[in-house]
Design a protein around this motif. Structure first.
Motif, PDB file in Angstrom:
ATOM      1  N   PRO A  67     -28.757 -21.132  55.667  1.00 46.07           N
ATOM      2  CA  PRO A  67     -30.170 -20.444  55.192  1.00 46.07           C
ATOM      3  C   PRO A  67     -31.137 -20.934  54.494  1.00 46.07           C
ATOM      4  O   PRO A  67     -31.225 -22.272  54.239  1.00 46.07           O
ATOM      5  CB  PRO A  67     -29.782 -19.369  54.065  1.00 46.07           C
ATOM      6  CG  PRO A  67     -28.331 -19.768  53.198  1.00 46.07           C
ATOM      7  CD  PRO A  67     -27.693 -21.062  54.343  1.00 46.07           C
ATOM      8  N   HIS A  71     -38.269 -21.045  48.896  1.00 46.71           N
ATOM      9  CA  HIS A  71     -38.992 -21.327  47.822  1.00 46.71           C
ATOM     10  C   HIS A  71     -39.925 -23.493  47.770  1.00 46.71           C
ATOM     11  O   HIS A  71     -38.647 -23.627  49.167  1.00 46.71           O
ATOM     12  CB  HIS A  71     -38.297 -21.079  46.786  1.00 46.71           C
ATOM     13  CG  HIS A  71     -37.021 -21.363  46.489  1.00 46.71           C
ATOM     14  ND1 HIS A  71     -37.024 -22.836  46.155  1.00 46.71           N
ATOM     15  CD2 HIS A  71     -35.816 -21.054  46.702  1.00 46.71           C
ATOM     16  CE1 HIS A  71     -35.399 -23.585  46.131  1.00 46.71           C
ATOM     17  NE2 HIS A  71     -34.643 -22.004  46.119  1.00 46.71           N
ATOM     18  N   CYS A  85     -30.451 -28.122  41.955  1.00 47.04           N
ATOM     19  CA  CYS A  85     -30.440 -27.063  42.718  1.00 47.04           C
ATOM     20  C   CYS A  85     -29.220 -26.187  42.264  1.00 47.04           C
ATOM     21  O   CYS A  85     -29.684 -24.828  42.202  1.00 47.04           O
ATOM     22  CB  CYS A  85     -29.976 -27.352  44.504  1.00 47.04           C
ATOM     23  SG  CYS A  85     -30.987 -28.316  44.932  1.00 47.04           S
ATOM     24  N   CYS A  88     -29.421 -23.638  39.029  1.00 46.64           N
ATOM     25  CA  CYS A  88     -29.799 -22.056  39.604  1.00 46.64           C
ATOM     26  C   CYS A  88     -29.031 -21.407  40.332  1.00 46.64           C
ATOM     27  O   CYS A  88     -28.511 -20.206  40.550  1.00 46.64           O
ATOM     28  CB  CYS A  88     -31.165 -22.052  40.238  1.00 46.64           C
ATOM     29  SG  CYS A  88     -32.581 -22.071  38.392  1.00 46.64           S
ATOM     30  N   HIS A  89     -28.905 -22.540  41.615  1.00 50.43           N
ATOM     31  CA  HIS A  89     -27.450 -21.470  42.596  1.00 50.43           C
ATOM     32  C   HIS A  89     -25.824 -21.746  42.413  1.00 50.43           C
ATOM     33  O   HIS A  89     -25.027 -21.218  43.017  1.00 50.43           O
ATOM     34  CB  HIS A  89     -27.608 -22.648  43.853  1.00 50.43           C
ATOM     35  CG  HIS A  89     -28.494 -22.220  44.652  1.00 50.43           C
ATOM     36  ND1 HIS A  89     -29.726 -20.758  45.117  1.00 50.43           N
ATOM     37  CD2 HIS A  89     -30.641 -22.587  44.307  1.00 50.43           C
ATOM     38  CE1 HIS A  89     -30.423 -20.936  45.344  1.00 50.43           C
ATOM     39  NE2 HIS A  89     -31.351 -21.593  45.015  1.00 50.43           N
ATOM     40  N   PHE A  97     -30.745 -16.242  37.181  1.00 48.04           N
ATOM     41  CA  PHE A  97     -32.254 -16.799  38.231  1.00 48.04           C
ATOM     42  C   PHE A  97     -32.245 -16.087  39.035  1.00 48.04           C
ATOM     43  O   PHE A  97     -33.375 -16.079  40.269  1.00 48.04           O
ATOM     44  CB  PHE A  97     -32.159 -18.207  38.443  1.00 48.04           C
ATOM     45  CG  PHE A  97     -31.814 -19.075  37.233  1.00 48.04           C
ATOM     46  CD1 PHE A  97     -33.442 -19.327  36.771  1.00 48.04           C
ATOM     47  CD2 PHE A  97     -31.128 -19.907  36.652  1.00 48.04           C
ATOM     48  CE1 PHE A  97     -33.317 -20.175  35.475  1.00 48.04           C
ATOM     49  CE2 PHE A  97     -31.071 -20.580  35.903  1.00 48.04           C
ATOM     50  CZ  PHE A  97     -31.993 -20.774  34.879  1.00 48.04           C
ATOM     51  N   THR A 100     -29.114 -16.486  44.933  1.00 48.77           N
ATOM     52  CA  THR A 100     -28.103 -16.527  46.180  1.00 48.77           C
ATOM     53  C   THR A 100     -26.868 -17.516  45.253  1.00 48.77           C
ATOM     54  O   THR A 100     -27.321 -18.565  45.322  1.00 48.77           O
ATOM     55  CB  THR A 100     -27.672 -16.899  47.532  1.00 48.77           C
ATOM     56  OG1 THR A 100     -29.353 -16.280  47.572  1.00 48.77           O
ATOM     57  CG2 THR A 100     -27.019 -16.129  48.265  1.00 48.77           C
ATOM     58  N   CYS A 125     -27.724 -30.783  48.922  1.00 48.84           N
ATOM     59  CA  CYS A 125     -28.027 -29.602  49.939  1.00 48.84           C
ATOM     60  C   CYS A 125     -29.172 -29.813  50.498  1.00 48.84           C
ATOM     61  O   CYS A 125     -29.098 -29.013  51.509  1.00 48.84           O
ATOM     62  CB  CYS A 125     -29.257 -28.474  48.684  1.00 48.84           C
ATOM     63  SG  CYS A 125     -27.831 -28.778  47.005  1.00 48.84           S
TER      64      CYS A 125
HETATM   65  C1  HEC Z   1     -35.826 -22.142  39.305  1.00 44.87           C
HETATM   66  C2  HEC Z   1     -34.569 -21.863  40.159  1.00 44.87           C
HETATM   67  C3  HEC Z   1     -34.216 -22.047  41.275  1.00 44.87           C
HETATM   68  C4  HEC Z   1     -34.286 -23.877  41.955  1.00 44.87           C
HETATM   69  C5  HEC Z   1     -34.048 -25.091  40.742  1.00 44.87           C
HETATM   70  C6  HEC Z   1     -33.720 -23.705  43.180  1.00 44.87           C
HETATM   71  N1  HEC Z   1     -33.297 -22.423  44.053  1.00 44.87           N
HETATM   72 FE1  HEC Z   1     -33.354 -21.838  45.926  1.00 44.87          FE
HETATM   73  N2  HEC Z   1     -33.554 -20.114  45.425  1.00 44.87           N
HETATM   74  C7  HEC Z   1     -33.862 -19.527  44.080  1.00 44.87           C
HETATM   75  C8  HEC Z   1     -33.731 -17.733  43.812  1.00 44.87           C
HETATM   76  C9  HEC Z   1     -33.982 -17.710  42.511  1.00 44.87           C
HETATM   77  C10 HEC Z   1     -33.589 -18.146  45.367  1.00 44.87           C
HETATM   78  C11 HEC Z   1     -33.431 -15.845  45.763  1.00 44.87           C
HETATM   79  C12 HEC Z   1     -34.851 -15.756  46.412  1.00 44.87           C
HETATM   80  C13 HEC Z   1     -34.549 -14.244  47.024  1.00 44.87           C
HETATM   81  O1  HEC Z   1     -33.753 -14.130  47.634  1.00 44.87           O
HETATM   82  O2  HEC Z   1     -35.136 -13.414  46.648  1.00 44.87           O
HETATM   83  C14 HEC Z   1     -33.238 -18.530  46.211  1.00 44.87           C
HETATM   84  C15 HEC Z   1     -33.036 -19.408  47.110  1.00 44.87           C
HETATM   85  C16 HEC Z   1     -32.265 -19.908  48.160  1.00 44.87           C
HETATM   86  C17 HEC Z   1     -32.141 -20.263  48.902  1.00 44.87           C
HETATM   87  C18 HEC Z   1     -31.819 -19.220  50.554  1.00 44.87           C
HETATM   88  C19 HEC Z   1     -30.588 -18.248  49.694  1.00 44.87           C
HETATM   89  C20 HEC Z   1     -30.057 -17.033  51.290  1.00 44.87           C
HETATM   90  O3  HEC Z   1     -28.843 -16.516  50.933  1.00 44.87           O
HETATM   91  O4  HEC Z   1     -31.010 -17.138  52.142  1.00 44.87           O
HETATM   92  C21 HEC Z   1     -31.961 -21.480  49.078  1.00 44.87           C
HETATM   93  C22 HEC Z   1     -31.226 -21.919  51.186  1.00 44.87           C
HETATM   94  C23 HEC Z   1     -32.143 -22.402  47.856  1.00 44.87           C
HETATM   95  N3  HEC Z   1     -32.529 -21.026  47.335  1.00 44.87           N
HETATM   96  C24 HEC Z   1     -31.692 -23.303  48.339  1.00 44.87           C
HETATM   97  C25 HEC Z   1     -31.710 -24.162  46.653  1.00 44.87           C
HETATM   98  C26 HEC Z   1     -31.544 -25.857  47.293  1.00 44.87           C
HETATM   99  C27 HEC Z   1     -31.531 -26.674  48.346  1.00 44.87           C
HETATM  100  C28 HEC Z   1     -32.437 -26.189  45.594  1.00 44.87           C
HETATM  101  C29 HEC Z   1     -32.547 -27.627  45.648  1.00 44.87           C
HETATM  102  C30 HEC Z   1     -33.168 -28.900  45.857  1.00 44.87           C
HETATM  103  C31 HEC Z   1     -32.962 -25.109  45.397  1.00 44.87           C
HETATM  104  N4  HEC Z   1     -32.673 -23.756  46.255  1.00 44.87           N
HETATM  105  C32 HEC Z   1     -33.660 -24.664  43.385  1.00 44.87           C
HETATM  106  C33 HEC Z   1     -33.751 -20.312  42.688  1.00 44.87           C
HETATM  107  C34 HEC Z   1     -33.786 -21.605  42.539  1.00 44.87           C
END
Ligand code: HEC
Ligand code: HEC
Length: 150
Positions: A67, A71, A85, A88-89, A97, A100, A125
């Protein structure tokens, strides 16, 4: 005679000004990119692309697609010692948070064995997941979303 002198002076002034502007025009035409392609100096520069603002998950285009990241990730450290990452994940954090949780496929080692934490194969990631910008595609394409996802 006097009139002739004045005309000559005017002609000289005209010639000098033309030379100056003509020179500038010639200079503008000579601008080249480092690789030798001509650059139209009059054309406005392409605006820099911006990372799109944080938003909801982006629909996938095929079933096994990593995916896209909906953000900003600027400043998120992913190093040997720390993975922002996973803040939160991770399965232990995602609910807090509203994120996903990482896919359960991300816990498999290369021989298919199940690990109790993120696999080293899935640690960096941004190898597979990428944030999006508002840049226009460089090349047109007519890729269609996989049938089962339309
Ligand atoms: C502060 C919290 C936070 C951090 C740190 C963060 N994310 Fe996220 N991320 C989120 C949230 C909340 C969503 C969901 C957005 C939604 O679906 O509305 C998301 C969504 C995503 C998705 C999409 C998932 C889907 O099912 O489509 C991916 C891929 C992702 N993040 C990757 C990363 C990666 C790689 C990093 C590090 C570089 C990262 N995130 C760091 C909070 C965070
Ligand atoms: C080698 C490529 C690769 C790496 C590295 C990787 N992913 Fe993924 N990720 C995928 C693919 C492919 C999918 C979709 C298929 C699947 O679930 O395995 C996915 C799915 C996801 C999902 C969606 C899960 C769901 O239930 O829909 C999230 C969230 C995610 N990854 C986060 C991360 C985070 C965070 C990291 C880093 C700790 C990471 N991924 C590292 C390839 C990768």
């Amino acid at each position: 005679m006097k009139k002739q002198t004045r005309n000559l002076t005017l002609a000289l002034v005209a010639a000098v000004s033309f030379g100056t502007f003509g020179g500038q025009a010639a200079f503008a035409q000579q601008v080249q990119s480092l690789r030798g392609a001509p650059v139209d100096a009059a054309e406005p520069a392409t605006p820099a692309a911006h990372i799109r603002p944080d938003g909801p998950a982006i629909a996938r285009d095929y079933v096994q697609q990593p995916p896209l990241i909906p953000h900003k990730v600027e400043g998120y450290e992913v190093t040997k010692n720390f993975n922002k990452c996973m803040d939160c994940h991770a399965w232990s954090r995602y609910q807090e948070f509203n994120a996903t949780k990482v896919s359960l496929t991300h816990f498999k080692d290369r021989d298919g064995g199940e690990l109790s934490n993120i696999s080293p194969r899935r640690y960096f990631c941004l190898q597979c997941h990428i944030p999006q910008t508002d840049a226009k595609p460089l090349v047109d394409n007519n890729f269609k979303r996989a049938e089962g996802l339309r």
